[in-house]
Design a protein around this motif. Structure first.
Motif, PDB file in Angstrom:
ATOM      1  N   MET A 163     -11.665 -23.609  -8.913  1.00 41.54           N
ATOM      2  CA  MET A 163     -11.687 -23.008 -10.272  1.00 41.54           C
ATOM      3  C   MET A 163     -10.630 -22.116 -10.413  1.00 41.54           C
ATOM      4  SD  MET A 163     -13.668 -19.585 -11.980  1.00 41.54           S
ATOM      5  CE  MET A 163     -15.285 -19.792 -11.170  1.00 41.54           C
ATOM      6  N   LYS A 164      -9.669 -22.277 -11.543  1.00 39.86           N
ATOM      7  CA  LYS A 164      -8.586 -21.576 -11.531  1.00 39.86           C
ATOM      8  C   LYS A 164      -8.707 -20.602 -12.932  1.00 39.86           C
ATOM      9  CE  LYS A 164      -5.233 -24.694 -10.228  1.00 39.86           C
ATOM     10  NZ  LYS A 164      -4.026 -25.629 -10.272  1.00 39.86           N
ATOM     11  N   VAL A 165      -8.251 -19.346 -12.636  1.00 38.94           N
ATOM     12  CA  VAL A 165      -8.076 -18.344 -13.673  1.00 38.94           C
ATOM     13  C   VAL A 165      -6.989 -17.860 -14.001  1.00 38.94           C
ATOM     14  CG1 VAL A 165      -9.299 -15.992 -14.249  1.00 38.94           C
ATOM     15  CG2 VAL A 165     -10.680 -17.796 -12.778  1.00 38.94           C
ATOM     16  N   HIS A 166      -6.470 -18.058 -14.916  1.00 38.55           N
ATOM     17  CA  HIS A 166      -5.356 -17.211 -15.568  1.00 38.55           C
ATOM     18  C   HIS A 166      -5.195 -16.018 -16.412  1.00 38.55           C
ATOM     19  CE1 HIS A 166      -2.759 -20.876 -13.796  1.00 38.55           C
ATOM     20  NE2 HIS A 166      -3.895 -21.434 -14.429  1.00 38.55           N
ATOM     21  N   PHE A 167      -4.709 -15.055 -16.010  1.00 41.30           N
ATOM     22  CA  PHE A 167      -4.560 -13.769 -17.063  1.00 41.30           C
ATOM     23  C   PHE A 167      -3.162 -13.687 -17.438  1.00 41.30           C
ATOM     24  CE2 PHE A 167      -7.927 -12.710 -13.659  1.00 41.30           C
ATOM     25  CZ  PHE A 167      -9.020 -12.218 -14.829  1.00 41.30           C
ATOM     26  N   GLU A 168      -3.277 -13.233 -18.776  1.00 37.58           N
ATOM     27  CA  GLU A 168      -1.675 -13.170 -19.238  1.00 37.58           C
ATOM     28  C   GLU A 168      -1.947 -11.558 -19.844  1.00 37.58           C
ATOM     29  OE1 GLU A 168       0.808 -14.754 -23.022  1.00 37.58           O
ATOM     30  OE2 GLU A 168      -0.130 -16.169 -21.845  1.00 37.58           O
ATOM     31  N   ILE A 169      -0.991 -10.642 -19.218  1.00 37.87           N
ATOM     32  CA  ILE A 169      -1.056  -9.284 -19.682  1.00 37.87           C
ATOM     33  C   ILE A 169       0.476  -8.894 -20.124  1.00 37.87           C
ATOM     34  CG2 ILE A 169      -1.133  -7.032 -18.563  1.00 37.87           C
ATOM     35  CD1 ILE A 169      -2.825  -8.168 -16.504  1.00 37.87           C
ATOM     36  N   GLU A 170       0.440  -8.321 -21.378  1.00 34.00           N
ATOM     37  CA  GLU A 170       1.772  -7.834 -22.058  1.00 34.00           C
ATOM     38  C   GLU A 170       1.777  -6.315 -21.728  1.00 34.00           C
ATOM     39  OE1 GLU A 170       2.110  -9.124 -26.069  1.00 34.00           O
ATOM     40  OE2 GLU A 170       1.535 -11.092 -25.666  1.00 34.00           O
ATOM     41  N   CYS A 171       2.813  -6.143 -21.071  1.00 34.52           N
ATOM     42  CA  CYS A 171       3.009  -4.413 -20.860  1.00 34.52           C
ATOM     43  C   CYS A 171       4.261  -4.404 -20.662  1.00 34.52           C
ATOM     44  CB  CYS A 171       2.151  -4.151 -19.756  1.00 34.52           C
ATOM     45  SG  CYS A 171       2.430  -4.754 -18.264  1.00 34.52           S
ATOM     46  N   THR A 172       4.764  -3.104 -20.669  1.00 29.75           N
ATOM     47  CA  THR A 172       6.299  -2.846 -20.369  1.00 29.75           C
ATOM     48  C   THR A 172       6.438  -2.667 -19.059  1.00 29.75           C
ATOM     49  OG1 THR A 172       5.960  -0.400 -20.562  1.00 29.75           O
ATOM     50  CG2 THR A 172       6.516  -1.735 -22.629  1.00 29.75           C
ATOM     51  N   PRO A 173       7.691  -2.627 -18.394  1.00 31.93           N
ATOM     52  CA  PRO A 173       7.685  -2.367 -16.989  1.00 31.93           C
ATOM     53  C   PRO A 173       7.291  -1.060 -16.567  1.00 31.93           C
ATOM     54  CG  PRO A 173       9.757  -3.361 -17.667  1.00 31.93           C
ATOM     55  CD  PRO A 173       8.818  -3.133 -19.021  1.00 31.93           C
ATOM     56  N   GLU A 174       7.572   0.153 -17.325  1.00 30.08           N
ATOM     57  CA  GLU A 174       6.778   1.390 -17.233  1.00 30.08           C
ATOM     58  C   GLU A 174       5.186   1.314 -16.942  1.00 30.08           C
ATOM     59  OE1 GLU A 174       9.101   0.951 -19.795  1.00 30.08           O
ATOM     60  OE2 GLU A 174      10.825   1.409 -18.826  1.00 30.08           O
ATOM     61  N   GLU A 175       4.653   0.641 -17.805  1.00 35.42           N
ATOM     62  CA  GLU A 175       3.148   0.473 -18.013  1.00 35.42           C
ATOM     63  C   GLU A 175       2.750  -0.350 -16.609  1.00 35.42           C
ATOM     64  OE1 GLU A 175       2.309   0.240 -22.637  1.00 35.42           O
ATOM     65  OE2 GLU A 175       2.781  -1.539 -21.706  1.00 35.42           O
ATOM     66  N   ALA A 176       3.482  -1.367 -16.190  1.00 34.68           N
ATOM     67  CA  ALA A 176       3.135  -1.886 -14.873  1.00 34.68           C
ATOM     68  C   ALA A 176       3.122  -1.030 -13.887  1.00 34.68           C
ATOM     69  CB  ALA A 176       3.977  -3.029 -15.120  1.00 34.68           C
ATOM     70  N   ARG A 177       4.223  -0.355 -13.684  1.00 40.96           N
ATOM     71  CA  ARG A 177       4.632   0.511 -12.610  1.00 40.96           C
ATOM     72  C   ARG A 177       3.518   1.733 -12.487  1.00 40.96           C
ATOM     73  NH1 ARG A 177       9.937  -0.027 -13.567  1.00 40.96           N
ATOM     74  NH2 ARG A 177      10.198   1.796 -14.940  1.00 40.96           N
ATOM     75  N   ALA A 178       3.171   2.131 -13.562  1.00 44.87           N
ATOM     76  CA  ALA A 178       2.057   3.177 -13.843  1.00 44.87           C
ATOM     77  C   ALA A 178       0.653   2.635 -13.355  1.00 44.87           C
ATOM     78  CB  ALA A 178       1.856   3.792 -15.096  1.00 44.87           C
ATOM     79  N   PHE A 179       0.227   1.483 -13.765  1.00 45.93           N
ATOM     80  CA  PHE A 179      -1.020   0.597 -13.560  1.00 45.93           C
ATOM     81  C   PHE A 179      -1.074   0.415 -12.002  1.00 45.93           C
ATOM     82  CE2 PHE A 179      -3.369  -3.255 -12.758  1.00 45.93           C
ATOM     83  CZ  PHE A 179      -4.456  -2.838 -13.314  1.00 45.93           C
ATOM     84  N   PHE A 180       0.150  -0.007 -11.393  1.00 44.08           N
ATOM     85  CA  PHE A 180       0.043  -0.420  -9.829  1.00 44.08           C
ATOM     86  C   PHE A 180       0.237   0.911  -9.007  1.00 44.08           C
ATOM     87  CE2 PHE A 180       0.759  -4.586 -11.441  1.00 44.08           C
ATOM     88  CZ  PHE A 180      -0.309  -5.258 -10.759  1.00 44.08           C
ATOM     89  N   GLY A 181       0.753   2.163  -9.578  1.00 47.48           N
ATOM     90  CA  GLY A 181       0.694   3.324  -8.802  1.00 47.48           C
ATOM     91  C   GLY A 181       2.159   3.331  -8.230  1.00 47.48           C
ATOM     92  N   LEU A 182       3.118   2.761  -8.787  1.00 48.08           N
ATOM     93  CA  LEU A 182       4.642   2.835  -8.097  1.00 48.08           C
ATOM     94  C   LEU A 182       5.280   3.886  -8.905  1.00 48.08           C
ATOM     95  CD1 LEU A 182       5.329  -1.061  -8.422  1.00 48.08           C
ATOM     96  CD2 LEU A 182       4.687   0.174  -6.363  1.00 48.08           C
ATOM     97  N   PRO A 183       6.150   4.445  -7.998  1.00 40.36           N
ATOM     98  CA  PRO A 183       6.979   5.497  -8.735  1.00 40.36           C
ATOM     99  C   PRO A 183       7.949   5.361  -9.685  1.00 40.36           C
ATOM    100  CG  PRO A 183       7.810   4.972  -6.571  1.00 40.36           C
ATOM    101  CD  PRO A 183       6.595   4.284  -6.712  1.00 40.36           C
ATOM    102  N   ASP A 184       8.378   5.975 -10.554  1.00 41.14           N
ATOM    103  CA  ASP A 184       9.347   5.908 -11.615  1.00 41.14           C
ATOM    104  C   ASP A 184      10.590   6.305 -11.044  1.00 41.14           C
ATOM    105  OD1 ASP A 184      10.710   5.650 -13.770  1.00 41.14           O
ATOM    106  OD2 ASP A 184      10.082   7.374 -14.763  1.00 41.14           O
ATOM    107  N   LEU A 185      11.518   5.269 -10.834  1.00 36.31           N
ATOM    108  CA  LEU A 185      12.567   5.521  -9.901  1.00 36.31           C
ATOM    109  C   LEU A 185      13.972   5.634 -11.000  1.00 36.31           C
ATOM    110  CD1 LEU A 185      12.501   2.609  -7.133  1.00 36.31           C
ATOM    111  CD2 LEU A 185      11.925   5.425  -7.104  1.00 36.31           C
ATOM    112  N   ALA A 186      13.418   5.922 -12.111  1.00 39.39           N
ATOM    113  CA  ALA A 186      14.710   6.079 -13.203  1.00 39.39           C
ATOM    114  C   ALA A 186      15.632   7.264 -12.682  1.00 39.39           C
ATOM    115  CB  ALA A 186      14.140   6.334 -14.668  1.00 39.39           C
ATOM    116  N   PRO A 187      15.076   8.623 -12.386  1.00 40.32           N
ATOM    117  CA  PRO A 187      16.042   9.567 -12.256  1.00 40.32           C
ATOM    118  C   PRO A 187      16.891   9.061 -11.113  1.00 40.32           C
ATOM    119  CG  PRO A 187      13.732  10.311 -12.547  1.00 40.32           C
ATOM    120  CD  PRO A 187      13.686   8.801 -12.260  1.00 40.32           C
TER     121      PRO A 187
END
Length: 78
Positions: free
Chosen positions: A1-25
């Protein structure tokens, strides 16, 4: 069985979702430093740090090599 997810989000939203830090500064500080180095140029101290990090163990003849490299840089009138 194969399951595919297609998620539309910005890079900022993806970082926040995965708990990664914002390295913009950090990125902005790095870009500002690179711009100042391009405008002001490398100082002999900066050049020495770079050369020492690229060639560890070269400290014995480093001063002679540094003088040779610095003599090749054209002097600007003050």
């Amino acid at each position: 069985m194969k399951v595919h997810f297609e998620i539309e989000c910005t890079p900022e939203e993806a970082r926040a979702f995965f708990g990664l830090p914002d390295l913009a500064p950090v990125h902005d500080a790095y870009v500002d430093k690179m711009k100042s180095m391009m405008v002001d140029g490398l100082t002999p101290a900066d050049f020495e740090k770079v050369a020492r990090s690229w060639m560890p163990g070269f400290a014995d003849g480093f001063e002679q090599w540094r003088q040779l490299m610095l003599s090749a840089i054209p002097k600007t009138p003050q």
